[in-house]
Scaffold this motif. Sequence first.
Motif, PDB file in Angstrom:
ATOM      1  N   PRO A   1      40.580  -2.433 -18.665  1.00 53.44           N
ATOM      2  CA  PRO A   1      40.544  -1.907 -20.039  1.00 53.44           C
ATOM      3  C   PRO A   1      40.199  -0.414 -20.050  1.00 53.44           C
ATOM      4  CG  PRO A   1      38.608  -3.279 -19.611  1.00 53.44           C
ATOM      5  CD  PRO A   1      39.520  -3.419 -18.422  1.00 53.44           C
ATOM      6  N   CYS A   2      40.802   0.303 -20.969  1.00 54.45           N
ATOM      7  CA  CYS A   2      40.620   1.765 -21.065  1.00 54.45           C
ATOM      8  C   CYS A   2      39.174   2.115 -21.403  1.00 54.45           C
ATOM      9  CB  CYS A   2      41.549   2.294 -22.161  1.00 54.45           C
ATOM     10  SG  CYS A   2      41.203   3.997 -22.616  1.00 54.45           S
ATOM     11  N   VAL A   3      38.518   2.841 -20.512  1.00 52.63           N
ATOM     12  CA  VAL A   3      37.107   3.198 -20.723  1.00 52.63           C
ATOM     13  C   VAL A   3      36.953   4.191 -21.874  1.00 52.63           C
ATOM     14  CG1 VAL A   3      37.057   5.113 -19.053  1.00 52.63           C
ATOM     15  CG2 VAL A   3      34.995   3.779 -19.454  1.00 52.63           C
TER      16      VAL A   3
ATOM     17  N   PRO B   1      46.775  13.024 -16.278  1.00 46.84           N
ATOM     18  CA  PRO B   1      47.321  12.526 -17.548  1.00 46.84           C
ATOM     19  C   PRO B   1      47.057  11.039 -17.792  1.00 46.84           C
ATOM     20  CG  PRO B   1      48.984  13.735 -16.306  1.00 46.84           C
ATOM     21  CD  PRO B   1      47.831  13.518 -15.379  1.00 46.84           C
ATOM     22  N   CYS B   2      47.122  10.675 -19.075  1.00 50.41           N
ATOM     23  CA  CYS B   2      47.093   9.259 -19.449  1.00 50.41           C
ATOM     24  C   CYS B   2      48.517   8.847 -19.776  1.00 50.41           C
ATOM     25  CB  CYS B   2      46.213   9.024 -20.683  1.00 50.41           C
ATOM     26  SG  CYS B   2      46.312   7.309 -21.255  1.00 50.41           S
ATOM     27  N   TYR B   3      48.984   7.783 -19.156  1.00 51.33           N
ATOM     28  CA  TYR B   3      50.330   7.270 -19.444  1.00 51.33           C
ATOM     29  C   TYR B   3      50.284   5.992 -20.275  1.00 51.33           C
ATOM     30  CZ  TYR B   3      51.346  10.508 -15.655  1.00 51.33           C
ATOM     31  OH  TYR B   3      51.418  11.630 -14.873  1.00 51.33           O
TER      32      TYR B   3
ATOM     33  N   LEU C   1      37.650  -1.303 -14.881  1.00 46.92           N
ATOM     34  CA  LEU C   1      37.996  -0.434 -16.008  1.00 46.92           C
ATOM     35  C   LEU C   1      39.166   0.447 -15.603  1.00 46.92           C
ATOM     36  CD1 LEU C   1      34.383   0.893 -16.636  1.00 46.92           C
ATOM     37  CD2 LEU C   1      35.599  -0.618 -18.214  1.00 46.92           C
ATOM     38  N   CYS C   2      39.932   0.931 -16.573  1.00 49.46           N
ATOM     39  CA  CYS C   2      40.854   2.022 -16.264  1.00 49.46           C
ATOM     40  C   CYS C   2      40.070   3.321 -16.407  1.00 49.46           C
ATOM     41  CB  CYS C   2      42.057   2.035 -17.211  1.00 49.46           C
ATOM     42  SG  CYS C   2      43.133   3.462 -16.862  1.00 49.46           S
ATOM     43  N   THR C   3      40.037   4.088 -15.320  1.00 50.13           N
ATOM     44  CA  THR C   3      39.408   5.417 -15.342  1.00 50.13           C
ATOM     45  C   THR C   3      40.413   6.443 -14.775  1.00 50.13           C
ATOM     46  OG1 THR C   3      38.431   4.952 -13.177  1.00 50.13           O
ATOM     47  CG2 THR C   3      37.018   4.580 -15.084  1.00 50.13           C
TER      48      THR C   3
HETATM   49  S1  SF4 Z   1      44.066   6.999 -18.201  1.00 47.58           S
HETATM   50 FE1  SF4 Z   1      42.114   7.394 -19.275  1.00 47.58          FE
HETATM   51  S2  SF4 Z   1      42.614   7.420 -21.455  1.00 47.58           S
HETATM   52 FE2  SF4 Z   1      44.362   6.489 -20.369  1.00 47.58          FE
HETATM   53  S3  SF4 Z   1      44.013   4.292 -20.436  1.00 47.58           S
HETATM   54 FE3  SF4 Z   1      43.105   5.017 -18.533  1.00 47.58          FE
HETATM   55  S4  SF4 Z   1      40.960   5.517 -19.048  1.00 47.58           S
HETATM   56 FE4  SF4 Z   1      42.087   5.306 -20.954  1.00 47.58          FE
END
Ligand code: SF4
Length: 480
Positions: free
Chosen positions: A246-248, A397-399, A446-448
């Motif tokens: 999950p997006c942090v 970047p965030c994709y 987590l997504c970081t």
């Molecule tokens: S790249 Fe950063 S902003 Fe994009 S989903 Fe992942 S944690 Fe969230």
Amino acid sequence: MCGIFAVSGSEQAAAEIYMGLMHLQHRGQDACGITTCDTASGEVYRLKDVGLVSEVLTEARIAELKGNIGIGQTRYPTVGTGDRREVQPFFIKRPDGIGMAFNGNVVNYPLLKQKLKEERVYLTSNSDAEVLLQIFADEYEKRNGTEGIFSAVKKVYDEVIGGYAVVTVIANKGILAFKDPNGIRPLAMGEKEANGKKNYAFASESIALSMQGYTNIRDLKPGEAVLAENTGEIHSRQLEYEKAAPCVFEWVYFSTVESVIEGKPVYDVRKKLGKFLAQKIKREMPELQADLVMPVPDTSRPAASALANELGLPLEEGLIKNRYIGRTFIMPIQKTRENAVNLKLKPIESVIRGKNIVVVDDSIVRGTTSKRIVKLLKGSGANKVYFVSTFPPIISPCYYGIDFQRSEELIASGRTIEEIEKEIGADKVIYMDVEGLHEALGTKELCTACVTKNYPTSTKHAAALTELREQHIAQITGKC
Ligand code: SF4
């Protein structure tokens, strides 16, 4: 980034969706829409346009949207151009009549679009949501029924790479909600009893459910699809088992502070971030002489209050937000963003003059806002400005639906902390670190990616996606 909401079994689906979207307005302010269906007559009702929820979905218009099931979306554009053709929900007449609303980003969108073109599928927009709907509908048409729906979701998982949460209204069947295989984008569900029946609703954030009396709220699992049938039956299947990511950034910035994601209240997480940063300051910069702590309203307030408490410093409000200006970060074009920053914050000089200030913000993305804040504080007589970010340096970047898709636009990409300090004019910049994020969230799942470059999905098509997006922005700004 967008907000999505869906409801099944409601006497007034459109009214509930409207309320849900009002609670999700902070997730996107560019456009919104609702699609409902009256399951007794099979009639479908649709309304969407560019503008805020309160502007587009007026009381009179809502009254025209009949039906007991439906979906809605409030939108910020990441791939589409933000014109009327991209406003969601999208709708396809066959099989059955399917409406779809989407939050996130499809990384391999250029490839899928090309593939559909070769199959002579006509698209009406530049939105990744429409591509996803086409893939879903094409597979559903082959099998129909409940099994056909789950098989269509599986087809989406097999073909679509990205971070996405989706709600769908299928006219003769019910409401379907699903989340990408890594669960990058948030999606929660809840239930409530009405007239002896159970109603179900789905939302990007828990607050949109709890404020409408929904209970037993839980997040969908990564790769899970839930179908709430018109008959009242509910089916849930986990169709993919990738690692959860999950997006942090949802906890740090995007979600509203009243929401709870994956059982972790956003408010509590932000307080922990502030406490962690205070401990870091005590440990690594014992010489730092500060008079007060100041939040950049509104997101960073819980973190600033915890930081002030831990450092034993007063918390002061020295920056006042113009409540009529939207969130600057989610404005799609840099020029609009810069103009909005200039209007957004006003200083209280009597709080600021002569003081050494620890100013706390949720993050530093492009540096536009941070630079302006430092300038405002110094221009109002601040002696020193120590700029604290509750998110680590964003270097990639965030994709997956947050709008920073090019490294060059990120202030921390390729710069040292000293260079960032110089660039924004701060006496010191103090960043959260990745370990602090893990500690505050109590997990490493987590997504970081934007701070570590560890992407949970393939990014093979990311360059093509960025190029396509640049072309669209050039279209909007007339720079093509
Ligand atoms: S790249 Fe950063 S902003 Fe994009 S989903 Fe992942 S944690 Fe969230």
